[in-house]
Enzyme design. Structure first.
Site, PDB file in Angstrom:
ATOM      1  CG  HIS A  76      -2.035  -0.913   1.190  1.00  0.00           C
ATOM      2  ND1 HIS A  76      -3.035  -0.931   2.135  1.00  0.00           N
ATOM      3  CD2 HIS A  76      -2.365  -1.857   0.275  1.00  0.00           C
ATOM      4  CE1 HIS A  76      -3.925  -1.872   1.805  1.00  0.00           C
ATOM      5  NE2 HIS A  76      -3.533  -2.440   0.697  1.00  0.00           N
ATOM      6  CE1 TYR A 204      -6.683   3.443   7.799  1.00  0.00           C
ATOM      7  CE2 TYR A 204      -7.778   2.766   9.822  1.00  0.00           C
ATOM      8  CZ  TYR A 204      -6.737   2.640   8.923  1.00  0.00           C
ATOM      9  OH  TYR A 204      -5.745   1.711   9.143  1.00  0.00           O
ATOM     10  N   PRO A 296      -7.647  -0.967  17.088  1.00  0.00           N
ATOM     11  CG  PRO A 296      -9.384  -2.152  16.087  1.00  0.00           C
ATOM     12  CD  PRO A 296      -8.945  -1.586  17.390  1.00  0.00           C
ATOM     13  CE  LYS A 300       0.974   1.703  13.124  1.00  0.00           C
ATOM     14  NZ  LYS A 300       2.015   1.372  12.191  1.00  0.00           N
ATOM     15  CE1 TYR A 388      -2.565   3.045   8.720  1.00  0.00           C
ATOM     16  CE2 TYR A 388      -1.334   2.522   6.734  1.00  0.00           C
ATOM     17  CZ  TYR A 388      -2.461   2.380   7.518  1.00  0.00           C
ATOM     18  OH  TYR A 388      -3.493   1.558   7.100  1.00  0.00           O
TER      19      TYR A 388
HETATM   20  P1  RFL Z   1      -2.403 -13.328  20.317  1.00  0.00           P
HETATM   21  O1  RFL Z   1      -2.535 -13.317  18.814  1.00  0.00           O
HETATM   22  O2  RFL Z   1      -3.600 -13.010  21.110  1.00  0.00           O
HETATM   23  O3  RFL Z   1      -1.858 -14.767  20.712  1.00  0.00           O
HETATM   24  C1  RFL Z   1      -1.800 -15.193  22.038  1.00  0.00           C
HETATM   25  C2  RFL Z   1      -1.798 -16.710  22.079  1.00  0.00           C
HETATM   26  O4  RFL Z   1      -1.692 -17.135  23.441  1.00  0.00           O
HETATM   27  C3  RFL Z   1      -2.607 -18.191  23.669  1.00  0.00           C
HETATM   28  N1  RFL Z   1      -2.938 -18.243  25.116  1.00  0.00           N
HETATM   29  C4  RFL Z   1      -2.411 -19.146  25.953  1.00  0.00           C
HETATM   30  N2  RFL Z   1      -1.550 -20.142  25.756  1.00  0.00           N
HETATM   31  C5  RFL Z   1      -1.211 -20.895  26.846  1.00  0.00           C
HETATM   32  N3  RFL Z   1      -1.717 -20.680  28.083  1.00  0.00           N
HETATM   33  C6  RFL Z   1      -2.578 -19.688  28.315  1.00  0.00           C
HETATM   34  N4  RFL Z   1      -3.063 -19.502  29.542  1.00  0.00           N
HETATM   35  C7  RFL Z   1      -2.959 -18.870  27.238  1.00  0.00           C
HETATM   36  N5  RFL Z   1      -3.779 -17.807  27.099  1.00  0.00           N
HETATM   37  C8  RFL Z   1      -3.754 -17.443  25.820  1.00  0.00           C
HETATM   38  C9  RFL Z   1      -3.798 -17.874  22.778  1.00  0.00           C
HETATM   39  O5  RFL Z   1      -4.571 -19.052  22.483  1.00  0.00           O
HETATM   40  C10 RFL Z   1      -3.093 -17.312  21.532  1.00  0.00           C
HETATM   41  O6  RFL Z   1      -2.813 -18.320  20.583  1.00  0.00           O
HETATM   42  O7  RFL Z   1      -1.247 -12.352  20.808  1.00  0.00           O
HETATM   43  P2  RFL Z   1       0.127 -11.875  20.107  1.00  0.00           P
HETATM   44  O8  RFL Z   1       0.869 -13.065  19.580  1.00  0.00           O
HETATM   45  O9  RFL Z   1       0.749 -10.934  21.038  1.00  0.00           O
HETATM   46  O10 RFL Z   1      -0.340 -11.095  18.774  1.00  0.00           O
HETATM   47  C11 RFL Z   1      -1.035  -9.876  18.865  1.00  0.00           C
HETATM   48  C12 RFL Z   1      -1.964  -9.698  17.646  1.00  0.00           C
HETATM   49  O11 RFL Z   1      -2.747 -10.866  17.492  1.00  0.00           O
HETATM   50  C13 RFL Z   1      -2.872  -8.463  17.786  1.00  0.00           C
HETATM   51  O12 RFL Z   1      -2.145  -7.383  18.319  1.00  0.00           O
HETATM   52  C14 RFL Z   1      -3.458  -8.020  16.438  1.00  0.00           C
HETATM   53  O13 RFL Z   1      -4.337  -8.990  15.930  1.00  0.00           O
HETATM   54  C15 RFL Z   1      -4.175  -6.677  16.574  1.00  0.00           C
HETATM   55  N6  RFL Z   1      -4.821  -6.257  15.327  1.00  0.00           N
HETATM   56  C16 RFL Z   1      -4.100  -5.680  14.298  1.00  0.00           C
HETATM   57  N7  RFL Z   1      -2.764  -5.543  14.416  1.00  0.00           N
HETATM   58  C17 RFL Z   1      -2.033  -5.040  13.368  1.00  0.00           C
HETATM   59  O14 RFL Z   1      -0.804  -4.902  13.492  1.00  0.00           O
HETATM   60  N8  RFL Z   1      -2.613  -4.676  12.164  1.00  0.00           N
HETATM   61  C18 RFL Z   1      -3.954  -4.784  11.982  1.00  0.00           C
HETATM   62  O15 RFL Z   1      -4.422  -4.517  10.866  1.00  0.00           O
HETATM   63  C19 RFL Z   1      -4.756  -5.272  13.082  1.00  0.00           C
HETATM   64  N9  RFL Z   1      -6.074  -5.397  12.945  1.00  0.00           N
HETATM   65  C20 RFL Z   1      -6.198  -6.412  15.169  1.00  0.00           C
HETATM   66  C21 RFL Z   1      -6.806  -5.957  13.958  1.00  0.00           C
HETATM   67  C22 RFL Z   1      -6.981  -7.013  16.162  1.00  0.00           C
HETATM   68  C23 RFL Z   1      -8.327  -7.158  15.968  1.00  0.00           C
HETATM   69  N10 RFL Z   1      -9.066  -7.810  16.999  1.00  0.00           N
HETATM   70  C24 RFL Z   1      -9.936  -8.889  16.770  1.00  0.00           C
HETATM   71  C25 RFL Z   1      -8.752  -7.530  18.373  1.00  0.00           C
HETATM   72  C26 RFL Z   1      -8.150  -6.078  13.757  1.00  0.00           C
HETATM   73  C27 RFL Z   1      -8.923  -6.657  14.772  1.00  0.00           C
HETATM   74  C28 RFL Z   1     -10.405  -6.739  14.527  1.00  0.00           C
HETATM   75  C1  PHB Z   2      -7.559  -5.015   8.519  1.00  0.00           C
HETATM   76  O1  PHB Z   2      -7.386  -5.142   7.289  1.00  0.00           O
HETATM   77  O2  PHB Z   2      -8.011  -5.934   9.207  1.00  0.00           O
HETATM   78  C2  PHB Z   2      -7.243  -3.716   9.152  1.00  0.00           C
HETATM   79  C3  PHB Z   2      -6.703  -2.693   8.389  1.00  0.00           C
HETATM   80  C4  PHB Z   2      -6.409  -1.481   8.988  1.00  0.00           C
HETATM   81  C5  PHB Z   2      -6.665  -1.307  10.332  1.00  0.00           C
HETATM   82  C6  PHB Z   2      -7.188  -2.336  11.100  1.00  0.00           C
HETATM   83  C7  PHB Z   2      -7.489  -3.549  10.501  1.00  0.00           C
HETATM   84  O3  PHB Z   2      -6.386  -0.109  10.914  1.00  0.00           O
END
Ligand code: RFL
Ligand code: PHB
Length: 394
Positions: A76, A204, A296, A300, A388
């Site tokens: 992008h 956005y 989100p 980040k 970003y």
């Molecule tokens: P995770 O991915 O939550 O993984 C944690 C793992 O630990 C396990 N766990 C355990 N294991 C053993 N014993 C226990 N007691 C445990 N408790 C939990 C879980 O099963 C899991 O497998 O954390 P990690 O690895 O730190 O990764 C973080 C990311 O997943 C998170 O920050 C992102 O998904 C946030 N996020 C976004 N981040 C971006 O950089 N770019 C994005 O575009 C973006 N979009 C988003 C997002 C998060 C979203 N949601 C659903 C919160 C969009 C959304 C909608």
């Molecule tokens: C996504 O594609 O899931 C997404 C993109 C940008 C954001 C958050 C989530 O700021």
């Protein structure tokens, strides 16, 4: 009988943070074991992030897992911010010389799992009752229940990569751990659909009906979000209702291009800012969502988790290769300084782009003035672009 296992680093959580850490440590010849309370299929299917900073792409390359990302990831060059009919393009390449890459977290996780399992990485899935002990000793331990048996892993270090709802953070005594929290009065309802996106870059929008985001996973798969009530239930949102609401919150130009279809994923995520300090206690290190959450807006969370891991792994490699503990000793301080800046950006962009039910008329005017300023000021656009694409590690 308790099954005994030993390793150098026990990693709790096989989300992107834990998996990447495992791979980078393995590349440096540092033994590790990963445990997760869920199974691989569940973890791979969890739809979340979609936008990777260049630093995250570099970490995937360094880990040796970027072959597919380099082919399928979509660079992008900019993003659009829209506010009540006005639209502003931020040329992130022109302003920073960098891009971000659209590539789903599901794919990041799959690529890491494939490599770790090909290399014989040690995993315990579906574990229960995880307990950390001896954090201040030379040989901490992680105990849990797995496949009907008690298991104990003794190690030099524990990496708490178990996300916001994990157990690692709470293993730090309450009189040491300090947390900072902001819960936003809304959530994001997100869907995935097998239809071409309305825009190949993120849009956005702050609309009077609420925030919307147009994102994508590929030229044929769209990821769309709308702001919703934090207590809302996905069951209240048929696909038709979602499409009507989404179309009402994007510009007429985009709405004319919108191709609707059945959703194959639909979920509501609450919005929260959260930081736990310190990120090290004895021989336990926290990384990723276990230590901090960002809303989100700005994409980040995953990138921040990856940045923590890069800094932590560098420190552990120094410790194992040269006996130098300086970098692990300063890990918490160094990472937190960066975390707070990323928290600030995600908070600021969230404040700018959402409808806040409790905003006074004055606050609404301030929000609009901030957007108008952004449209006129290259410096303000550059500030957004620089955050970003990702702040430097050091
Ligand atoms: P995770 O991915 O939550 O993984 C944690 C793992 O630990 C396990 N766990 C355990 N294991 C053993 N014993 C226990 N007691 C445990 N408790 C939990 C879980 O099963 C899991 O497998 O954390 P990690 O690895 O730190 O990764 C973080 C990311 O997943 C998170 O920050 C992102 O998904 C946030 N996020 C976004 N981040 C971006 O950089 N770019 C994005 O575009 C973006 N979009 C988003 C997002 C998060 C979203 N949601 C659903 C919160 C969009 C959304 C909608
Ligand atoms: C996504 O594609 O899931 C997404 C993109 C940008 C954001 C958050 C989530 O700021």
């Amino acid at each position: 009988m308790t099954i005994q296992a030993a390793t150098s680093v026990c990693i709790i959580g096989s989300g992107p943070a834990g998996l990447l850490m495992s791979q980078l440590l393995a590349n440096a010849g540092i033994e590790n074991i990963v445990i997760d309370r869920k199974g691989r299929a569940y973890i791979e299917a969890r739809v979340r992030a979609g936008i990777l900073e260049q630093g995250t792409v570099s970490a995937m390359r360094e880990a040796g897992v970027a072959d597919r990302l380099d082919v399928e990831g979509i660079p992008h060059h900019g993003l659009d911010l829209a506010f009540e009919g006005a639209s502003h393009h931020i040329d992130i390449v022109g302003l920073t010389g960098k891009t971000v890459v659209a590539y789903g977290q599901t794919e990041v996780t799959k690529d890491l799992f494939v490599k770790r399992t090909q290399q014989g990485g040690r995993f315990y899935f579906d574990v229960e009752n995880v307990v950390l002990s001896g954090l201040k000793s030379d040989r901490p331990a992680v105990n849990f229940r797995h496949a009907g048996q008690d298991v104990e892993i003794s190690c030099d270090y524990i990496a708490g990569c178990d996300g916001f709802h994990g157990v690692s953070r709470n293993a730090i005594p309450a009189n040491v751990l300090k947390t900072y929290d902001r819960v936003y009065p809304f959530g994001w309802l997100g869907i995935l659909t097998e239809r071409p996106p309305v825009s190949m870059e993120c849009v956005y929008t702050n609309h009077p009906r609420g925030f919307s985001l147009c994102s994508m996973r590929s030229a044929t798969r769209s990821r769309y979000y709308i702001q919703c009530d934090s207590n809302d239930d996905v069951a209240n949102w048929s696909d038709d209702r979602f499409w009507d609401e989404f179309a009402a919150r994007i510009s007429p130009d985009l709405a004319a291009k919108l191709q609707t279809g059945p959703s194959f994923e639909k979920s509501i995520a609450p919005l929260r800012s959260f930081v736990a300090e310190p990120m090290r206690y004895g021989n336990l290190f926290l990384a990723g969502d276990a230590a901090h959450i960002v809303p989100p807006t700005g994409a980040k969370g995953l990138n921040l988790a990856v940045a923590d891991i890069r800094i932590l792994v560098r420190g552990l490699v120094e410790r194992y290769a040269r006996g130098n503990t300086h970098h692990i000793d300063t890990y918490s301080q160094k990472v937190l300084a960066r975390v707070w800046k990323v928290e600030r950006f995600s908070w600021q962009l969230s404040n700018l782009m959402h409808q806040f039910p409790d905003h006074s008329p004055f606050e609404k005017k301030m929000q609009r003035a901030e957007f108008d300023y952004l449209m006129q000021s290259e410096a303000a656009s550059r500030t957004i672009a620089e955050n970003y694409v990702g702040l430097p590690l050091d």
